[in-house]
Design a protein around this motif. Sequence first.
Motif, PDB file in Angstrom:
ATOM      1  N   ASP A 128       0.827  -1.208   0.000  1.00 57.22           N
ATOM      2  CA  ASP A 128       0.000   0.000   0.000  1.00 57.22           C
ATOM      3  C   ASP A 128       0.863   1.261   0.000  1.00 57.22           C
ATOM      4  OD1 ASP A 128       0.974   0.043   2.591  1.00 57.22           O
ATOM      5  OD2 ASP A 128      -0.965  -0.377   3.524  1.00 57.22           O
ATOM      6  N   ALA A 129       2.202   1.064  -0.030  1.00 56.79           N
ATOM      7  CA  ALA A 129       3.127   2.184  -0.115  1.00 56.79           C
ATOM      8  C   ALA A 129       4.402   1.716  -0.809  1.00 56.79           C
ATOM      9  CB  ALA A 129       3.456   2.733   1.268  1.00 56.79           C
ATOM     10  N   LEU A 130       4.955   2.583  -1.661  1.00 54.98           N
ATOM     11  CA  LEU A 130       6.177   2.260  -2.397  1.00 54.98           C
ATOM     12  C   LEU A 130       7.072   3.487  -2.482  1.00 54.98           C
ATOM     13  CD1 LEU A 130       4.689   0.295  -5.437  1.00 54.98           C
ATOM     14  CD2 LEU A 130       6.075  -0.708  -3.609  1.00 54.98           C
ATOM     15  N   THR A 131       8.375   3.280  -2.536  1.00 55.64           N
ATOM     16  CA  THR A 131       9.304   4.362  -2.833  1.00 55.64           C
ATOM     17  C   THR A 131       9.763   4.208  -4.272  1.00 55.64           C
ATOM     18  OG1 THR A 131      11.161   3.053  -1.984  1.00 55.64           O
ATOM     19  CG2 THR A 131      10.113   4.590  -0.461  1.00 55.64           C
ATOM     20  N   VAL A 132       9.729   5.309  -5.038  1.00 57.27           N
ATOM     21  CA  VAL A 132      10.072   5.261  -6.465  1.00 57.27           C
ATOM     22  C   VAL A 132      10.961   6.462  -6.807  1.00 57.27           C
ATOM     23  CG1 VAL A 132       9.182   5.138  -8.830  1.00 57.27           C
ATOM     24  CG2 VAL A 132       7.838   4.174  -6.951  1.00 57.27           C
ATOM     25  N   VAL A 133      11.935   6.223  -7.651  1.00 60.68           N
ATOM     26  CA  VAL A 133      12.912   7.248  -8.035  1.00 60.68           C
ATOM     27  C   VAL A 133      12.230   8.456  -8.685  1.00 60.68           C
ATOM     28  CG1 VAL A 133      14.811   7.713  -9.633  1.00 60.68           C
ATOM     29  CG2 VAL A 133      14.811   5.619  -8.266  1.00 60.68           C
ATOM     30  N   ASP A 134      12.658   9.655  -8.288  1.00 61.06           N
ATOM     31  CA  ASP A 134      12.029  10.859  -8.839  1.00 61.06           C
ATOM     32  C   ASP A 134      13.015  11.814  -9.510  1.00 61.06           C
ATOM     33  OD1 ASP A 134      13.344  11.975  -6.665  1.00 61.06           O
ATOM     34  OD2 ASP A 134      11.690  13.314  -6.158  1.00 61.06           O
ATOM     35  N   VAL A 185       2.903   6.701  -3.086  1.00 59.52           N
ATOM     36  CA  VAL A 185       4.229   6.722  -3.699  1.00 59.52           C
ATOM     37  C   VAL A 185       5.079   7.794  -3.022  1.00 59.52           C
ATOM     38  CG1 VAL A 185       5.536   7.161  -5.805  1.00 59.52           C
ATOM     39  CG2 VAL A 185       3.375   5.900  -5.916  1.00 59.52           C
ATOM     40  N   THR A 186       6.198   7.377  -2.474  1.00 61.74           N
ATOM     41  CA  THR A 186       7.153   8.312  -1.864  1.00 61.74           C
ATOM     42  C   THR A 186       8.336   8.493  -2.802  1.00 61.74           C
ATOM     43  OG1 THR A 186       6.538   7.616   0.373  1.00 61.74           O
ATOM     44  CG2 THR A 186       8.651   8.760   0.107  1.00 61.74           C
ATOM     45  N   PRO A 187       8.564   9.719  -3.300  1.00 57.88           N
ATOM     46  CA  PRO A 187       9.693   9.959  -4.202  1.00 57.88           C
ATOM     47  C   PRO A 187      11.026   9.857  -3.461  1.00 57.88           C
ATOM     48  CG  PRO A 187       8.020  11.690  -4.374  1.00 57.88           C
ATOM     49  CD  PRO A 187       7.729  10.919  -3.131  1.00 57.88           C
ATOM     50  N   VAL A 188      12.014   9.221  -4.120  1.00 54.95           N
ATOM     51  CA  VAL A 188      13.356   9.109  -3.539  1.00 54.95           C
ATOM     52  C   VAL A 188      14.387   9.343  -4.634  1.00 54.95           C
ATOM     53  CG1 VAL A 188      12.666   7.494  -1.715  1.00 54.95           C
ATOM     54  CG2 VAL A 188      13.424   6.607  -3.942  1.00 54.95           C
ATOM     55  N   PRO A 189      15.617   9.715  -4.279  1.00 56.69           N
ATOM     56  CA  PRO A 189      16.661   9.904  -5.286  1.00 56.69           C
ATOM     57  C   PRO A 189      17.195   8.564  -5.798  1.00 56.69           C
ATOM     58  CG  PRO A 189      17.558  10.264  -3.103  1.00 56.69           C
ATOM     59  CD  PRO A 189      16.074  10.085  -2.927  1.00 56.69           C
ATOM     60  N   SER A 190      17.863   8.607  -6.946  1.00 57.41           N
ATOM     61  CA  SER A 190      18.433   7.391  -7.530  1.00 57.41           C
ATOM     62  C   SER A 190      19.401   6.696  -6.581  1.00 57.41           C
ATOM     63  CB  SER A 190      19.163   7.725  -8.833  1.00 57.41           C
ATOM     64  OG  SER A 190      18.281   8.265  -9.786  1.00 57.41           O
ATOM     65  N   SER A 191      20.043   7.482  -5.728  1.00 60.58           N
ATOM     66  CA  SER A 191      21.012   6.922  -4.781  1.00 60.58           C
ATOM     67  C   SER A 191      20.373   5.925  -3.814  1.00 60.58           C
ATOM     68  CB  SER A 191      21.697   8.039  -3.995  1.00 60.58           C
ATOM     69  OG  SER A 191      20.740   8.833  -3.312  1.00 60.58           O
ATOM     70  N   ALA A 192      19.053   5.985  -3.674  1.00 64.29           N
ATOM     71  CA  ALA A 192      18.352   5.048  -2.797  1.00 64.29           C
ATOM     72  C   ALA A 192      18.267   3.657  -3.413  1.00 64.29           C
ATOM     73  CB  ALA A 192      16.942   5.567  -2.492  1.00 64.29           C
ATOM     74  N   TYR A 193      18.449   3.580  -4.727  1.00 64.19           N
ATOM     75  CA  TYR A 193      18.401   2.312  -5.440  1.00 64.19           C
ATOM     76  C   TYR A 193      19.629   2.196  -6.346  1.00 64.19           C
ATOM     77  CZ  TYR A 193      13.564   1.614  -3.956  1.00 64.19           C
ATOM     78  OH  TYR A 193      12.420   1.421  -3.211  1.00 64.19           O
ATOM     79  N   PRO A 194      20.804   1.978  -5.774  1.00 65.35           N
ATOM     80  CA  PRO A 194      22.011   1.882  -6.598  1.00 65.35           C
ATOM     81  C   PRO A 194      21.938   0.701  -7.563  1.00 65.35           C
ATOM     82  CG  PRO A 194      22.457   1.201  -4.333  1.00 65.35           C
ATOM     83  CD  PRO A 194      21.095   1.787  -4.339  1.00 65.35           C
ATOM     84  N   THR A 195      22.357   0.929  -8.805  1.00 61.08           N
ATOM     85  CA  THR A 195      22.344  -0.109  -9.835  1.00 61.08           C
ATOM     86  C   THR A 195      23.740  -0.244 -10.426  1.00 61.08           C
ATOM     87  OG1 THR A 195      21.661   1.530 -11.480  1.00 61.08           O
ATOM     88  CG2 THR A 195      19.920   0.223 -10.441  1.00 61.08           C
ATOM     89  N   LYS A 196      24.017  -1.412 -11.002  1.00 60.09           N
ATOM     90  CA  LYS A 196      25.337  -1.650 -11.584  1.00 60.09           C
ATOM     91  C   LYS A 196      25.594  -0.699 -12.737  1.00 60.09           C
ATOM     92  CE  LYS A 196      27.251  -5.507 -11.223  1.00 60.09           C
ATOM     93  NZ  LYS A 196      27.715  -6.928 -11.223  1.00 60.09           N
ATOM     94  N   ALA A 197      24.582  -0.464 -13.563  1.00 60.33           N
ATOM     95  CA  ALA A 197      24.713   0.445 -14.702  1.00 60.33           C
ATOM     96  C   ALA A 197      24.166   1.817 -14.327  1.00 60.33           C
ATOM     97  CB  ALA A 197      23.954  -0.091 -15.914  1.00 60.33           C
ATOM     98  N   THR A 198      24.888   2.851 -14.692  1.00 60.79           N
ATOM     99  CA  THR A 198      24.430   4.215 -14.451  1.00 60.79           C
ATOM    100  C   THR A 198      23.215   4.524 -15.309  1.00 60.79           C
ATOM    101  OG1 THR A 198      26.680   4.926 -13.961  1.00 60.79           O
ATOM    102  CG2 THR A 198      25.088   6.650 -14.537  1.00 60.79           C
ATOM    103  N   ARG A 199      22.164   5.052 -14.690  1.00 63.53           N
ATOM    104  CA  ARG A 199      20.962   5.450 -15.428  1.00 63.53           C
ATOM    105  C   ARG A 199      21.006   6.948 -15.718  1.00 63.53           C
ATOM    106  NH1 ARG A 199      20.578   0.086 -14.463  1.00 63.53           N
ATOM    107  NH2 ARG A 199      18.572  -0.798 -15.064  1.00 63.53           N
ATOM    108  N   PRO A 200      20.506   7.375 -16.880  1.00 65.56           N
ATOM    109  CA  PRO A 200      20.474   8.812 -17.184  1.00 65.56           C
ATOM    110  C   PRO A 200      19.466   9.540 -16.310  1.00 65.56           C
ATOM    111  CG  PRO A 200      19.348   7.562 -18.902  1.00 65.56           C
ATOM    112  CD  PRO A 200      19.993   6.559 -17.992  1.00 65.56           C
ATOM    113  N   LYS A 201      19.854  10.693 -15.795  1.00 65.84           N
ATOM    114  CA  LYS A 201      18.904  11.525 -15.059  1.00 65.84           C
ATOM    115  C   LYS A 201      17.988  12.268 -16.031  1.00 65.84           C
ATOM    116  CE  LYS A 201      20.572  10.890 -10.815  1.00 65.84           C
ATOM    117  NZ  LYS A 201      21.253  11.970 -10.091  1.00 65.84           N
ATOM    118  N   ASN A 202      18.540  12.605 -17.194  1.00 66.25           N
ATOM    119  CA  ASN A 202      17.774  13.345 -18.199  1.00 66.25           C
ATOM    120  C   ASN A 202      17.567  12.480 -19.432  1.00 66.25           C
ATOM    121  OD1 ASN A 202      16.556  15.259 -19.834  1.00 66.25           O
ATOM    122  ND2 ASN A 202      18.463  16.306 -20.328  1.00 66.25           N
TER     123      ASN A 202
END
Length: 285
Positions: A171-177, A232-249
């Motif tokens: 009923d609640a999720l954090t998602v990259v913003d 939905v709680t917005p969080v920065p990409s740093s909250a979900y580190p990934t092996k491959a860098t994702r584009p911010k833009n």
Amino acid sequence: MKILVTGVTGQLGHDVMLELQSRGHEAIGAARKEFSLTDFEAARAFVERTHPDAIIHCAAYTAVDRAEDEKDLCMITNGGATRALAAAAKDVGAKFVYLSTDYVFPGTGDTPYETDALKGPANAYGLSKLAGETAVQELLDAYFIVRISWVFGVNGKNFVRTMLRLAETHDALTVVDDQIGSPTYTKDLARLLVDMVESEKYGVYHATNEGFCSWAEFASEIFRQAGKHVTVTPVPSSAYPTKATRPKNSRLSKAALDAAGFQRLPAWQDALARYLCELHKNPNK
């Protein structure tokens, strides 16, 4: 026209085949059982045998994080296979449509990338797709390079399906913003790709549904339209580190579409509504 479509078991290839058939074209679907993208000779032989008027190359290595550990395989699949297919297209005189990605750009800043903006992939997947673009441009004149992003369709896994699945148990999720881009509905994209291949307006294009959003905004709209009560709680990409860098833009300019007279795709919210209806009609897809 006789048109060969690679990757027909994927989201986009599936809808491209349906669009071609609805317009009366002879659509030839190619999946792994027809040829492997790592077998260049088999790929070229298939093109020579079927002798299409055009090739819409949807197949690709798309496991972005795994690509960091399989850089050679990713490059062979996305760069090498595209070069082999482009060479085969040249041999038979076929038009060529190559599906590329926003990942060919650095993914920095906050303005939409024009088609001729400076490239600078931040991960192995982006580098491999840029290699495919280079091959197409070196070998062919009759080509369409179409960069897309955040794809969703009825025939496969995607962000929308993931959110709907999570809504069943959360009923609640954090998602990259802090990653901004445009969702792209494969049914809308398929129409544009067929419009392109029916034309001779060759070049490089960006094609996504209209409007920009973050992944968190996209998730919120999915839940709103689907009638799911998920916070939905917005969080920065740093909250979900990934092996491959994702584009911010991942914003892509549609100026090239406008200049060529192609119709832009509908707003992403409208596309999402139609996609959810399609999922409701085809729950087992």
